[in-house]
Enzyme design. Structure first.
Site, PDB file in Angstrom:
ATOM      1  N   TYR A 184       0.507  -1.277   0.131  1.00  0.00           N
ATOM      2  CA  TYR A 184      -0.177   0.062   0.533  1.00  0.00           C
ATOM      3  C   TYR A 184       1.274   1.167   0.213  1.00  0.00           C
ATOM      4  CZ  TYR A 184       0.616   0.554   4.942  1.00  0.00           C
ATOM      5  OH  TYR A 184       1.794   1.077   6.323  1.00  0.00           O
ATOM      6  N   ARG A 200       7.843   3.719  -5.355  1.00  0.00           N
ATOM      7  CA  ARG A 200       7.738   3.097  -3.631  1.00  0.00           C
ATOM      8  C   ARG A 200       6.411   2.024  -3.779  1.00  0.00           C
ATOM      9  NH1 ARG A 200       8.132   5.119   2.528  1.00  0.00           N
ATOM     10  NH2 ARG A 200       5.499   5.497   1.535  1.00  0.00           N
ATOM     11  N   HIS A 243      -2.444 -20.562   0.371  1.00  0.00           N
ATOM     12  CA  HIS A 243      -0.929 -19.998   0.506  1.00  0.00           C
ATOM     13  C   HIS A 243      -0.138 -20.228  -0.364  1.00  0.00           C
ATOM     14  CE1 HIS A 243      -1.878 -20.971   4.456  1.00  0.00           C
ATOM     15  NE2 HIS A 243      -0.762 -20.097   5.191  1.00  0.00           N
ATOM     16  N   LYS A 246       6.508  -2.375   2.036  1.00  0.00           N
ATOM     17  CA  LYS A 246       5.696  -1.719   2.228  1.00  0.00           C
ATOM     18  C   LYS A 246       4.361  -2.511   2.598  1.00  0.00           C
ATOM     19  CE  LYS A 246       3.620   2.969   2.630  1.00  0.00           C
ATOM     20  NZ  LYS A 246       3.718   3.203   4.596  1.00  0.00           N
ATOM     21  N   GLU A 289      12.757   1.529  13.773  1.00  0.00           N
ATOM     22  CA  GLU A 289      12.070   3.119  13.084  1.00  0.00           C
ATOM     23  C   GLU A 289      10.446   3.065  14.115  1.00  0.00           C
ATOM     24  OE1 GLU A 289      10.565   2.634   9.417  1.00  0.00           O
ATOM     25  OE2 GLU A 289      10.461   0.158  10.026  1.00  0.00           O
ATOM     26  N   LEU A 306      10.799   1.137   7.071  1.00  0.00           N
ATOM     27  CA  LEU A 306      10.796   1.626   5.524  1.00  0.00           C
ATOM     28  C   LEU A 306      12.134   2.538   4.458  1.00  0.00           C
ATOM     29  CD1 LEU A 306       9.066   1.263   3.341  1.00  0.00           C
ATOM     30  CD2 LEU A 306       7.094   2.810   3.966  1.00  0.00           C
TER      31      LEU A 306
END
Ligand code: PMP
Length: 290
Positions: free
Chosen positions: A32, A51, A101, A146, A178, A202
């Site tokens: 996302y 990204r 899966h 992300k 982070e 990230l």
């Protein structure tokens, strides 16, 4: 009417639905982005979409649109929704298929969704700073993607919220990585320090803008991990993200950062960051007071 995008089409927001066997819903099998909109214009949209493509590529999802087509679609969404100040949320999943899966056959089409939300600039917090806690980083080892899988981040953020704090500063061993939804910076003896962009964090778009600002304005910086001891001894601490911009941190686990006020380099970076927003999106009405 409020609109959303599903697979390239603008639809009524209330009719935007995905299947219960969408792999994003069942596995978090997707990625996302969140893009900030100021004055009806998208900030750093190219960087966010690049990204997005990179995150999708790294889990084997191919974006079915070019970055230019995506930009045009998002611009249309912002216009249709009359969005002035807010965010665009977009995600792509591996699509809908019987739960398994193993990845589905190649002909399963990824699901791309985007919608907007009105969000004001957090001017009060930008002015006064926010409180934080420290918590162990329990996430997987591909934090550079992300991914929709945010459980580790959610647990950290919830722990912070339960203690009346805005953000959780995560660490692995004695190294700060982070925030749960932000990058963390310290300032020591005039040098800005933030974790290098590797698999443990990230690569924040805001972080990169800040480092660019540092190099253009002769502000020394180092991109390297730093320890909890360095965090505790820092002159200034701040976090960065698309929605939080350059956000001063004034408290960590109830201990004040220095005098418990936003520091001078943080203030300088806030003001240079605001200039960058204004360059791309036009003048901002609400200002951060210092
Ligand atoms: N790290 C994490 C875990 C995040 O969720 C975010 C917010 N997207 C950031 C860093 C900051 O990234 P950006 O500046 O691109 O919003």
């Amino acid at each position: 009417m409020n609109f959303a995008i599903i697979n390239g089409k603008l639809v009524n927001r209330s009719e935007a639905k995905v299947d219960i066997e969408d792999r994003g819903y069942q596995f978090g099998d997707g990625v996302y982005e969140v893009i900030r909109v100021y004055n009806g214009k998208m900030f750093t949209v190219k960087e966010h979409l690049e990204r997005f493509v990179k995150s999708a590529d790294s889990i084997g999802i191919t974006l079915p649109y070019s970055i230019d087509d995506c930009t045009a679609l998002l611009e249309e969404l912002v216009t249709k929704n009359n969005l002035v100040e807010g965010t665009i949320y977009m995600q792509i999943t591996r699509g809908t298929a019987p739960r398994n899966h193993v990845f589905p056959a190649k002909d399963v089409v990824p699901t791309l969704v985007a919608y907007t939300k009105e969000v004001a600039r957090p001017v009060e917090s930008l002015t006064n700073g926010v409180k934080t806690i420290r918590t162990e980083d329990i996430r997987w080892l591909r934090c550079d993607i992300k991914s929709l899988n945010l459980l580790g981040n959610l647990l950290a953020k919830q722990k912070a919220a339960e203690q009346g704090c805005f953000e959780a500063i995560q660490y692995r061993g004695d190294q700060v990585t982070e925030g749960s939804s932000s990058n963390i910076f310290i300032v020591k003896n005039g040098v800005v320090i933030t974790h290098e962009s590797n698999h443990l964090i990230l690569k924040g778009i805001t972080k990169d803008v800040i480092l660019q600002i540092c190099s253009q304005n002769n502000i020394s910086f180092e991109e390297r991990s730093f320890t909890l001891a360095e965090l505790a001894a820092a002159d200034e601490v701040f976090l960065s993200s698309t929605t939080s911009e350059v956000m001063p941190i004034i408290e960590i686990d109830k201990d004040q950062v220095k005098e418990g006020l936003p520091g001078p380099i943080t203030r300088k970076l806030q003001s240079l960051f605001t200039e960058e927003i204004e360059k791309q999106c036009g003048d901002l009405t609400e200002k951060i007071s210092s």
